[in-house]
Write a protein that holds these residues in place. Structure first.
Motif, PDB file in Angstrom:
ATOM      1  N   ALA A 242      16.150   4.919   8.282  1.00  0.00           N
ATOM      2  CA  ALA A 242      15.283   4.884   7.095  1.00  0.00           C
ATOM      3  C   ALA A 242      14.522   3.567   7.029  1.00  0.00           C
ATOM      4  N   ARG A 243      15.191   2.466   7.298  1.00  0.00           N
ATOM      5  CA  ARG A 243      14.527   1.166   7.253  1.00  0.00           C
ATOM      6  C   ARG A 243      13.483   1.033   8.369  1.00  0.00           C
ATOM      7  N   HIS A 244      13.782   1.605   9.507  1.00  0.00           N
ATOM      8  CA  HIS A 244      12.794   1.599  10.587  1.00  0.00           C
ATOM      9  C   HIS A 244      11.560   2.405  10.178  1.00  0.00           C
ATOM     10  N   LEU A 245      11.760   3.595   9.645  1.00  0.00           N
ATOM     11  CA  LEU A 245      10.631   4.432   9.238  1.00  0.00           C
ATOM     12  C   LEU A 245       9.822   3.776   8.117  1.00  0.00           C
ATOM     13  N   ALA A 246      10.499   3.031   7.250  1.00  0.00           N
ATOM     14  CA  ALA A 246       9.829   2.415   6.104  1.00  0.00           C
ATOM     15  C   ALA A 246       8.894   1.288   6.494  1.00  0.00           C
ATOM     16  N   THR A 247       8.965   0.804   7.742  1.00  0.00           N
ATOM     17  CA  THR A 247       8.007  -0.226   8.157  1.00  0.00           C
ATOM     18  C   THR A 247       6.574   0.313   8.107  1.00  0.00           C
ATOM     19  N   THR A 248       6.401   1.622   8.222  1.00  0.00           N
ATOM     20  CA  THR A 248       5.058   2.210   8.108  1.00  0.00           C
ATOM     21  C   THR A 248       4.495   1.999   6.712  1.00  0.00           C
ATOM     22  N   SER A 249       5.296   2.268   5.683  1.00  0.00           N
ATOM     23  CA  SER A 249       4.800   2.087   4.318  1.00  0.00           C
ATOM     24  C   SER A 249       4.647   0.610   3.984  1.00  0.00           C
ATOM     25  N   GLN A 250       5.512  -0.242   4.540  1.00  0.00           N
ATOM     26  CA  GLN A 250       5.333  -1.679   4.343  1.00  0.00           C
ATOM     27  C   GLN A 250       4.006  -2.144   4.934  1.00  0.00           C
ATOM     28  N   ALA A 251       3.692  -1.658   6.134  1.00  0.00           N
ATOM     29  CA  ALA A 251       2.420  -2.022   6.765  1.00  0.00           C
ATOM     30  C   ALA A 251       1.248  -1.492   5.952  1.00  0.00           C
ATOM     31  N   MET A 252       1.376  -0.283   5.411  1.00  0.00           N
ATOM     32  CA  MET A 252       0.305   0.281   4.581  1.00  0.00           C
ATOM     33  C   MET A 252       0.032  -0.601   3.375  1.00  0.00           C
ATOM     34  N   ARG A 253       1.091  -1.032   2.693  1.00  0.00           N
ATOM     35  CA  ARG A 253       0.903  -1.892   1.509  1.00  0.00           C
ATOM     36  C   ARG A 253       0.277  -3.226   1.901  1.00  0.00           C
ATOM     37  N   THR A 254       0.670  -3.765   3.046  1.00  0.00           N
ATOM     38  CA  THR A 254       0.084  -5.017   3.513  1.00  0.00           C
ATOM     39  C   THR A 254      -1.398  -4.836   3.817  1.00  0.00           C
ATOM     40  N   ARG A 255      -1.745  -3.750   4.454  1.00  0.00           N
ATOM     41  CA  ARG A 255      -3.156  -3.493   4.761  1.00  0.00           C
ATOM     42  C   ARG A 255      -3.976  -3.341   3.483  1.00  0.00           C
ATOM     43  N   ILE A 256      -3.451  -2.629   2.515  1.00  0.00           N
ATOM     44  CA  ILE A 256      -4.168  -2.455   1.252  1.00  0.00           C
ATOM     45  C   ILE A 256      -4.353  -3.798   0.559  1.00  0.00           C
ATOM     46  N   ALA A 257      -3.293  -4.605   0.539  1.00  0.00           N
ATOM     47  CA  ALA A 257      -3.351  -5.895  -0.150  1.00  0.00           C
ATOM     48  C   ALA A 257      -4.318  -6.866   0.514  1.00  0.00           C
ATOM     49  N   THR A 258      -4.500  -6.739   1.819  1.00  0.00           N
ATOM     50  CA  THR A 258      -5.355  -7.682   2.552  1.00  0.00           C
ATOM     51  C   THR A 258      -6.711  -7.099   2.919  1.00  0.00           C
ATOM     52  N   GLY A 259      -6.982  -5.858   2.493  1.00  0.00           N
ATOM     53  CA  GLY A 259      -8.270  -5.247   2.765  1.00  0.00           C
ATOM     54  C   GLY A 259      -8.469  -4.802   4.196  1.00  0.00           C
ATOM     55  N   ARG A 260      -7.397  -4.687   4.956  1.00  0.00           N
ATOM     56  CA  ARG A 260      -7.508  -4.253   6.348  1.00  0.00           C
ATOM     57  C   ARG A 260      -7.057  -2.802   6.463  1.00  0.00           C
ATOM     58  N   LEU A 261      -7.788  -1.903   5.820  1.00  0.00           N
ATOM     59  CA  LEU A 261      -7.377  -0.508   5.756  1.00  0.00           C
ATOM     60  C   LEU A 261      -7.433   0.151   7.125  1.00  0.00           C
ATOM     61  N   ALA A 262      -6.488   1.057   7.342  1.00  0.00           N
ATOM     62  CA  ALA A 262      -6.406   1.799   8.601  1.00  0.00           C
ATOM     63  C   ALA A 262      -5.496   2.986   8.368  1.00  0.00           C
ATOM     64  N   PRO A 263      -5.524   3.973   9.267  1.00  0.00           N
ATOM     65  CA  PRO A 263      -4.529   5.049   9.186  1.00  0.00           C
ATOM     66  C   PRO A 263      -3.111   4.496   9.269  1.00  0.00           C
ATOM     67  N   LEU A 264      -2.140   5.312   8.885  1.00  0.00           N
ATOM     68  CA  LEU A 264      -0.744   4.867   8.880  1.00  0.00           C
ATOM     69  C   LEU A 264      -0.304   4.455  10.276  1.00  0.00           C
ATOM     70  N   ASP A 265       0.295   3.269  10.362  1.00  0.00           N
ATOM     71  CA  ASP A 265       0.785   2.756  11.639  1.00  0.00           C
ATOM     72  C   ASP A 265       2.103   3.424  12.016  1.00  0.00           C
ATOM     73  N   PRO A 266       2.357   3.594  13.315  1.00  0.00           N
ATOM     74  CA  PRO A 266       3.694   4.012  13.736  1.00  0.00           C
ATOM     75  C   PRO A 266       4.717   2.963  13.290  1.00  0.00           C
ATOM     76  N   PRO A 267       5.964   3.354  13.084  1.00  0.00           N
ATOM     77  CA  PRO A 267       6.962   2.389  12.611  1.00  0.00           C
ATOM     78  C   PRO A 267       7.320   1.379  13.693  1.00  0.00           C
ATOM     79  N   GLY A 268       7.747   0.211  13.264  1.00  0.00           N
ATOM     80  CA  GLY A 268       8.209  -0.796  14.206  1.00  0.00           C
ATOM     81  C   GLY A 268       8.121  -2.190  13.625  1.00  0.00           C
ATOM     82  N   GLU A 269       9.168  -2.961  13.804  1.00  0.00           N
ATOM     83  CA  GLU A 269       9.187  -4.335  13.306  1.00  0.00           C
ATOM     84  C   GLU A 269       8.141  -5.189  14.018  1.00  0.00           C
TER      85      GLU A 269
END
Length: 347
Positions: A242-269
């Motif tokens: 679950a924590r591995h999969l959640a890196t995708t949503s963490q990356a999404m929130r980071t992209r939104i916050a920094t204006g670097r929008l993109a499709p959902l990234d594959p999971p991975g630290e």
């Protein structure tokens, strides 16, 4: 908390586009997700309005909901929400009145006042005023258009929503601040708080909503306050997955916050570390004092424990959950695991 005492669970979907896929793939995946969560016993399937985004394909919300409703049988479908200043109330009444005419009492109309996009795109949408007074009047007009022609709230309103008139589509107020809470209370409407991205204001917003709630307005649709809270969820058979999969949503929130929008990234630290550079990764879930996090990641049992805490702490009447994984099949699995652990009644 026993399953028979648990509040209903609903789903918020934005038709996310995964890296390597297309918008058409995303819309097909959202339709399949709606079918999955209907079988799992969820109450509502809501889609949110976003414009000009490469991450989400949910710009034409009413069109998508018509498609989803046609491919499901019983789950409630609705907007979570329509950003009302982007639209004329008459057109919204016609769109959602048409949906209700086609699909009966399965349609919800959640309303917000955020732009749902960047300032340039918002200008292209020719937005009207989002000031609270103007917004509340637009909501009231919308309720009148969807009501009976003899509704005393018409007050000289001559236009008619056809189809739409008389359908009385249930209205919901959405909000991430005190503004939405105050409008929901004044108009006697259920309130959905965006705690999945604005958790800090939930205490004050719910206090305003509950203390000021009235049934005196002609728009009132419920007899007592009814509050729903949003939660980000990723469920998997193990905490580690679950924590591995959640890196995708963490990356999404980071992209939104920094204006670097993109499709959902594959999971991975490694991906997350690259995206954040030298910034240490944010923890998946944070507690502040006695407040539970509105991001629940883990096994079904771990997620259920956290959702129980939210319900107990805030006394909400319903939860609406949002899940972002790169693989749509694992997104569906997450909802299935949660629904089973929550004890949702199957249709």
């Amino acid at each position: 908390m026993s399953a028979d005492r648990r509040v209903p669970l609903s789903v918020l979907d934005l038709a996310p586009v995964s890296a390597g896929s297309t918008a058409a793939d995303a819309l097909r995946d959202s339709t399949e997700l709606a079918r999955t969560v209907e079988r799992a016993g969820y109450t509502r399937f809501w889609m949110a309005e976003h414009h000009g985004s490469v991450t989400f394909a949910s710009s034409a919300t009413a069109v998508l909901l018509a498609h989803v409703a046609a491919h499901t049988e019983s789950i409630r479908v609705g907007s979570g929400g329509v950003m009302l200043p982007n639209h004329a109330p008459l057109m919204v009444a016609e769109y959602y009145g048409t949906l209700a005419t086609l699909y009966g009492d399965r349609v919800d109309l959640g309303l917000g006042r955020a732009p749902g996009t960047d300032p340039v795109t918002a200008a292209a949408l020719q937005r009207t005023s989002a000031e609270l007074r103007d917004f509340a009047q637009d909501v009231a007009d919308l309720a009148t258009l969807l009501g009976d022609r003899a509704d005393p709230g018409r007050d000289g309103l001559r236009v008619r929503a056809l189809p739409g008139e008389g359908t009385k589509v249930p209205l919901w107020m959405l909000g991430s601040s005190l503004g939405g809470a105050s409008v929901a209370a004044a108009l006697g409407l259920p309130f959905s708080f965006a705690s999945h991205f604005a958790p800090d204001a939930i205490d004050a917003a719910l206090e305003v909503y509950r203390s000021r709630f009235t049934t005196e307005a002609h728009t009132a649709q419920i007899d007592a306050p009814y509050a729903m809270a949003g939660v980000n969820v990723v469920c998997a058979p193990t905490t580690e997955e679950a924590r591995h999969l959640a890196t995708t949503s963490q990356a999404m929130r980071t992209r939104i916050a920094t204006g670097r929008l993109a499709p959902l990234d594959p999971p991975g630290e490694d991906m997350l570390a690259t995206l954040r550079g030298a910034t240490p990764p944010m923890p998946i879930a944070e507690r502040r004092g006695d407040r539970p996090s509105f991001t629940a990641v883990g096994t079904p049992e771990e997620v259920v424990t956290q959702l129980d805490e939210i319900v107990e702490r805030y006394g909400v009447d319903e939860l609406i959950v949002a899940t972002y994984t790169w693989d749509p099949a694992l997104r569906r699995r997450s909802y299935e695991l949660l629904g089973e652990a929550w004890g949702l009644p199957r249709p």
